[in-house]
Design an enzyme around this catalytic site. Structure first.
Site, PDB file in Angstrom:
ATOM      1  N   SER A   1       1.562  -6.104  10.273  1.00 13.87           N
ATOM      2  CA  SER A   1       2.071  -7.031   9.619  1.00 13.87           C
ATOM      3  C   SER A   1       3.136  -7.697   9.985  1.00 13.87           C
ATOM      4  CB  SER A   1       2.179  -6.392   8.056  1.00 13.87           C
ATOM      5  OG  SER A   1       3.030  -7.183   7.059  1.00 13.87           O
TER       6      SER A   1
ATOM      7  N   HIS B   1      -9.150  -4.196  13.084  1.00 16.51           N
ATOM      8  CA  HIS B   1      -7.964  -5.023  12.046  1.00 16.51           C
ATOM      9  C   HIS B   1      -7.634  -5.984  12.926  1.00 16.51           C
ATOM     10  CE1 HIS B   1      -3.815  -4.441  10.189  1.00 16.51           C
ATOM     11  NE2 HIS B   1      -4.828  -5.375   9.410  1.00 16.51           N
TER      12      HIS B   1
ATOM     13  N   LYS C   1      -0.562 -12.688  13.020  1.00 15.08           N
ATOM     14  CA  LYS C   1      -1.961 -12.627  13.163  1.00 15.08           C
ATOM     15  C   LYS C   1      -2.505 -13.508  12.330  1.00 15.08           C
ATOM     16  CE  LYS C   1      -3.707  -8.706  11.348  1.00 15.08           C
ATOM     17  NZ  LYS C   1      -4.409  -9.106  10.196  1.00 15.08           N
ATOM     18  N   THR C   2      -2.116 -13.746  10.959  1.00 14.36           N
ATOM     19  CA  THR C   2      -2.908 -14.785  10.191  1.00 14.36           C
ATOM     20  C   THR C   2      -2.536 -16.162  10.674  1.00 14.36           C
ATOM     21  OG1 THR C   2      -3.139 -13.115   8.531  1.00 14.36           O
ATOM     22  CG2 THR C   2      -3.014 -15.623   7.823  1.00 14.36           C
TER      23      THR C   2
ATOM     24  N   ARG D   1       0.786  -1.110  -0.143  1.00 15.55           N
ATOM     25  CA  ARG D   1       0.221   0.042   0.103  1.00 15.55           C
ATOM     26  C   ARG D   1       0.890   1.176   0.095  1.00 15.55           C
ATOM     27  NH1 ARG D   1      -1.941   1.255   3.982  1.00 15.55           N
ATOM     28  NH2 ARG D   1      -1.060  -0.292   5.662  1.00 15.55           N
TER      29      ARG D   1
ATOM     30  N   ARG E   1       2.599 -12.079  -1.042  1.00 18.03           N
ATOM     31  CA  ARG E   1       1.274 -12.201  -0.555  1.00 18.03           C
ATOM     32  C   ARG E   1       0.654 -13.369  -1.402  1.00 18.03           C
ATOM     33  NH1 ARG E   1      -0.910  -9.331   3.848  1.00 18.03           N
ATOM     34  NH2 ARG E   1       0.507  -7.695   4.144  1.00 18.03           N
TER      35      ARG E   1
ATOM     36  N   ASP F   1      -8.583 -11.055   8.988  1.00 17.62           N
ATOM     37  CA  ASP F   1      -8.100  -9.559   9.029  1.00 17.62           C
ATOM     38  C   ASP F   1      -9.073  -8.359   9.462  1.00 17.62           C
ATOM     39  OD1 ASP F   1      -5.994  -8.050   8.300  1.00 17.62           O
ATOM     40  OD2 ASP F   1      -6.953  -7.357   6.494  1.00 17.62           O
TER      41      ASP F   1
ATOM     42  N   LYS G   1      -8.401  -2.777   1.435  1.00 15.50           N
ATOM     43  CA  LYS G   1      -8.360  -1.729   2.529  1.00 15.50           C
ATOM     44  C   LYS G   1      -9.230  -0.473   2.142  1.00 15.50           C
ATOM     45  CE  LYS G   1      -5.590  -4.110   4.974  1.00 15.50           C
ATOM     46  NZ  LYS G   1      -6.073  -4.570   6.329  1.00 15.50           N
TER      47      LYS G   1
END
Length: 527
Positions: free
Chosen positions: A229, A211, A233-234, A50, A313, A248, A191
């Site tokens: 990031s 988030h 988390k994932t 981003r 990704r 997410d 996003k």
């Protein structure tokens, strides 16, 4: 589909194109290739992440008094939006465009219908993976609530268009339209809609947008994982023993329901391997979209290769994960985890937070940058992103924090701070916390064994005032104390106070908006 109302009457419209056909178009156009697992791989071009400094919100009567304007929420006048919108439409005229109807928010009362109009078939592929997909009966009567127009090939003229660069993403709440140009990074699509929800849901429905990832255990206990990031988390929410709600973006409703905004997952794949992250690894198959990876002539992906970017990704529909919550909705959470990758190695691997500390750390949104993650970063740097997602939060961070405190107090949820970063010293001296230990600590917290083992006999961290457990099942006691892993008290405390001062200096921007309860969650500062 007739696109006259958008000014695209001469465009060739591909509507709700099946994924098989879409994939073939991408390969035929040499815009992507198939890897050995059957997944499609693409390059996103110049932008592999981003560009938060190039995201704008139109300042108008809806947003003027509510948005927290500044370096994160950058205002742009409606006249600039209108001119760019027209230029974008003219650019897409007479071209192939890929149109998809979908929606966001698994909770029906919060649902928003989304129509995406994309220049590239790969952007359409991504939208299919990430947004909630319609059944055939819903397509005919579909009416969009929001429109997203995405054209990576169109570039703005900063001197004329009021933008900083040639690339841009602009949200217009009055016209319920997002325009994106000059960047092929697909994450801008999802996003932008996340940002829309982060404004609308608190203001209109008293829903806390987050988030975070979320999952549900066999006893219907819901857990939430906040983290920026690279904090896990994932990875940590994809647990074969628990049903995944989402990885997410979620909402926490007035009825204390946790619901997914999306219909897919967008995971980092740097250093991915089947042993540590089997759910994500196995989801990379036909229908998944890999971004900016390197593969050999046989299509075998080298997940360690970061020659294009460290932000490699994959996006895939959430049902590519075997153990999912089909409704994408969970009950009141019993545990919340704030994940941070502390490259200074001073925060405990797990600690229990008071509501005040939870609010303070939520607003702070701490993690750290290490060498190689960004240009110019040659040593560890503290990094703060309010609410663990500042680039997507249009309201002032304290608005979300006050909602979180209220929900913590109403639900009785336990909040934990988990350091997935370094132990035994800072980056370059210590080592990264082993994933098996982090999982063991989280599992012990989820089962209640961590509380039972310590029976409120926690050790208070002398700098951050955090409640550190002294023992944890399946974790060596020596791992639980960051100070002991250093074997150097002088440097440990010097580093810890330096980090605490970074927290305090960062929080100065929020002090005038915070109450005493929030401020009491701060660490101890020292010069």
């Amino acid at each position: 589909m007739n696109l006259d109302k958008y000014g695209l009457s001469k465009s060739n419209c591909f509507y709700q194109t099946p994924i098989d056909k879409l994939q073939q178009i991408i390969v035929d156009k040499k815009q992507g290739f198939i890897v050995d697992s059957g997944a499609l791989a693409i390059s996103t071009g110049k932008f592999t992440g981003r560009s938060p400094k190039d995201r704008y919100i139109v300042r108008d009567k809806i947003t003027n008094d509510k948005v927290w304007w500044g370096d994160i929420n950058i205002p742009i006048e409606e006249s600039y939006f209108d001119k760019l919108h027209l230029k974008l439409i003219n650019y897409l005229s007479k071209k192939d465009v890929f149109v998809r109807d979908s929606y966001v928010c698994s909770l029906k009362t919060s649902r928003l219908n989304i129509r995406t109009i994309c220049e590239l078939p790969s952007s359409d592929f991504f939208a299919n993976n990430m947004f909630l997909r319609l059944d055939e009966n819903s397509i005919e009567d579909f009416q969009e609530d929001w429109l997203v127009i995405n054209a990576p090939g169109f570039k703005a003229s900063p001197a004329k268009d009021g933008t900083r660069s040639e690339n841009f993403a602009i949200i217009n709440f009055s016209k319920k339209t997002v325009i994106i140009g000059g960047t092929g990074y697909t994450g801008e699509i999802k996003k932008s809609i996340f940002s829309v929800l982060n404004f609308l849901l608190p203001v209109n429905q008293d829903i806390l947008p987050m988030h975070c990832s979320a999952n549900v255990g066999k006893n219907e206990d819901t857990a939430i994982f906040f983290g920026l990031s690279g904090t896990g988390k994932t990875t940590l929410s994809a647990d074969s023993t628990r049903q995944l709600i989402g990885d997410d973006e979620h909402g926490w409703s007035k009825e204390h329901k946790i619901f997914n905004f999306e219909g897919g997952c967008y995971a980092k794949v740097i250093n991915l391997n089947k042993e540590n992250e089997p759910d994500i690894y196995n989801a990379i198959k036909k229908g998944s979209l890999l971004e900016n990876i390197i593969a050999d002539k046989n299509g075998k992906v080298d997940f360690k290769d970061v020659s294009i970017t460290q932000n490699t990704r994959v996006s895939y529909p959430i049902n590519f994960i075997e153990n999912i919550r089909k409704s994408s909705i969970g009950d009141t959470p019993e545990n919340i985890f704030f994940l941070t990758a502390d490259a200074f190695g001073v925060l405990p691997p797990i600690s229990k937070l008071t509501p005040s500390q939870a609010a303070y750390h939520f607003i702070s949104g701490y993690t750290s940058k290490v060498a190689g993650t960004e240009d110019g970063v040659v040593e560890p740097q503290p990094s703060f992103s309010a609410c663990f997602g500042a680039p997507f939060m249009p309201l002032h961070p304290t608005e979300y924090a006050k909602m979180l405190i209220k929900k913590i107090n109403e639900s009785g949820v336990t909040v934990w701070l988990v350091n997935t970063g370094w132990t035994g010293g800072p980056y370059g001296i210590g080592k990264r916390m082993e994933l098996k230990y982090t999982r063991a600590m989280i599992n012990a917290a989820l089962s209640g064994d961590l509380e039972e083992a310590n029976k409120n006999n926690y050790h208070k961290h002398s700098v951050f005032n955090l409640n550190q457990p002294r023992v944890c099942p399946n974790v060596p006691t020596s791992v639980l104390s960051p100070r002991m892993t250093w074997n150097d008290d002088v440097n440990y405390y010097k580093t810890a106070y330096n980090l605490a001062n970074s927290f305090i200096n960062n929080f100065k921007q929020f002090e005038s908006y915070s109450n005493k309860e929030i401020l009491s969650g701060a660490p101890n500062g020292k010069k």
